[in-house]
Design an enzyme around this catalytic site. Structure first.
Site, short mmCIF file in Angstrom:
data_model
loop_
_atom_site.label_atom_id
_atom_site.label_comp_id
_atom_site.label_asym_id
_atom_site.label_seq_id
_atom_site.Cartn_x
_atom_site.Cartn_y
_atom_site.Cartn_z
N ASP A 89 0.88 -1.17 0.00
CA ASP A 89 0.00 0.00 0.00
C ASP A 89 0.92 1.22 0.00
O ASP A 89 1.66 1.44 0.96
CB ASP A 89 -0.89 -0.02 1.24
CG ASP A 89 -1.83 1.16 1.34
OD1 ASP A 89 -1.63 2.17 0.62
OD2 ASP A 89 -2.77 1.09 2.15
N TYR A 200 -10.08 13.88 -8.47
CA TYR A 200 -9.08 13.13 -9.23
C TYR A 200 -8.16 14.03 -10.05
O TYR A 200 -6.93 13.93 -9.98
CB TYR A 200 -9.78 12.12 -10.14
CG TYR A 200 -8.85 11.33 -11.03
CD1 TYR A 200 -8.06 10.30 -10.50
CD2 TYR A 200 -8.76 11.59 -12.39
CE1 TYR A 200 -7.20 9.57 -11.31
CE2 TYR A 200 -7.91 10.87 -13.21
CZ TYR A 200 -7.13 9.86 -12.66
OH TYR A 200 -6.28 9.14 -13.47
N LYS A 204 -3.99 14.73 -10.08
CA LYS A 204 -3.12 14.51 -11.23
C LYS A 204 -2.40 15.80 -11.64
O LYS A 204 -1.25 15.77 -12.10
CB LYS A 204 -3.93 13.94 -12.40
CG LYS A 204 -4.38 12.51 -12.17
CD LYS A 204 -3.20 11.58 -11.92
CE LYS A 204 -3.59 10.14 -11.73
NZ LYS A 204 -2.44 9.24 -11.52
#
Length: 358
Positions: A89, A200, A204
């Site tokens: 993870d 999201y 990015k």
């Protein structure tokens, strides 16, 4: 990422994409053979495709993922070729320390790092991935930044160390075309804000900016830092999302491309160091087109499940034929207009058929 692997696609028969991949491989495998490459999110989807491509190039591959459930075949293939499959993870410091130690114990160094692991909107907001910004919560943002930004940074901090010691290496970050901006009259705007992808796209954008600054900071260490933006790819979660849209009477945008469309640019960037290309962000369809590796349609997936194939075939038949010389795909605005017209024609066809049958 979903634990289910989407079936491997097949591109259009008009252009032999296998040959395009082989040509790019022949150009760069001499600089990749024997190199140690680490890829996160490497058990399935784009990550697995890149990993398999690097193995073909003769690299010693380390594929890391949070879970290998459903990807046992690739794990066996990888380990059978002398590679290493790591369960980690990337938000967990202890797990990352253990993974880093395992990599150094087996290979003693790292030459290439590909940061592909990511929490996507389709997973956080299952299954469609769409939620308006003001409807998201603080926890949504914290969860996604923890993986996509802080997790990526944690990985870089560890795996860059052998590169700094040997004064050579390549880091590649996988981001999204949703971070792009364009300008008109001196003011910048987003080409695709209508896709409803917060937080999201914010994560990015952060990773893209991180790469620009890091590239300059490690230039004297001989390390290249670059990023690329894949096309509309049939990744591991794609089929579930596309079917959810279909159930709502909407097609999940245009026909997707196969994961292999990222291989030519991956080979190119993995072979770089700071004396070559660094501090760049590339849109993969644009790069492929400019370097002779086909336009967007060359890589589109024509091996979809029957229900999805029928949906995309009907959409394409209802969409006006439009293209232009000098670009790999039409602009987002033009693509959206064509998509809207295609959907409108489909709805008109459906309404006409319903009225006629009545």
């Amino acid at each position: 990422m979903s634990n289910s692997e989407a079936p491997r696609g097949q591109a259009s028969g008009d252009i032999d994409t296998d040959r395009l991949v082989e040509r790019s491989l022949s150009q760069w495998e001499g600089r990749l053979a024997g190199r140690v490459a680490v890829i996160t999110g490497g058990a399935r989807g784009i990550g697995r495709c890149i990993g398999e491509g690097l193995i073909r190039a003769g690299a010693k591959l380390v594929a890391a993922d949070k879970s290998w459930d459903g990807a046992e075949d690739f794990k066996a293939q990888l380990e059978g070729k002398g590679g290493l499959a790591v369960e980690v993870d990337i938000t967990d410091d202890a797990q990352l320390d253990a993974a880093y130690a395992a990599v150094l114990d087996k290979f003693a160094t790292v030459d290439i790092l590909i940061n592909n692991a990511s929490l996507v909107s389709e997973t956080l907001f299952y299954p469609t991935g769409h939620r308006k910004t003001l409807e998201t919560t603080d926890q949504d943002w914290e969860t996604m930044f923890k993986v996509n930004v802080f997790g990526t940074l944690k990985v870089i901090r560890r795996f860059i160390q052998p590169m700094q010691a040997q004064k050579r290496g390549s880091i590649i970050n996988v981001v999204s075309s949703g971070v792009l901006t364009a300008s008109s009259g001196g003011g910048y705007f987003s080409p695709r804000p209508w896709t409803v992808e917060m937080p999201y796209q914010s994560t990015k954008a952060a990773v893209a900016a991180l790469g620009f600054y890091l590239a300059e900071e490690v230039r004297e260490d001989g390390i290249a830092v670059n990023a690329f933006m894949p096309g509309h790819t049939r990744a591991s979660w794609f089929d579930t999302t596309a079917r959810a849209f279909n159930e709502a009477g909407i097609v999940y945008f245009m026909r997707p491309v196969i994961s292999e469309h990222v291989l030519p640019i991956t080979y190119f960037l993995a072979a770089q160091d700071s004396r070559g290309t660094s501090g760049r962000l590339y849109q993969v369809p644009e790069w492929n087109y400019d370097h002779g590796f086909g336009d967007y349609s060359a890589w589109q997936d024509h091996n979809l499940p029957a229900d999805m194939e029928e949906t995309y075939r009907r959409l394409e038949n209802a969409t006006p034929d439009y293209a232009r010389t000098g670009v790999p795909q039409v602009s987002f605005d033009a693509q959206t207009a064509l998509f809207t017209v295609g959907l409108g024609n489909l709805n008109a066809e459906k309404n006409w058929a319903g009225g006629d049958s009545a």
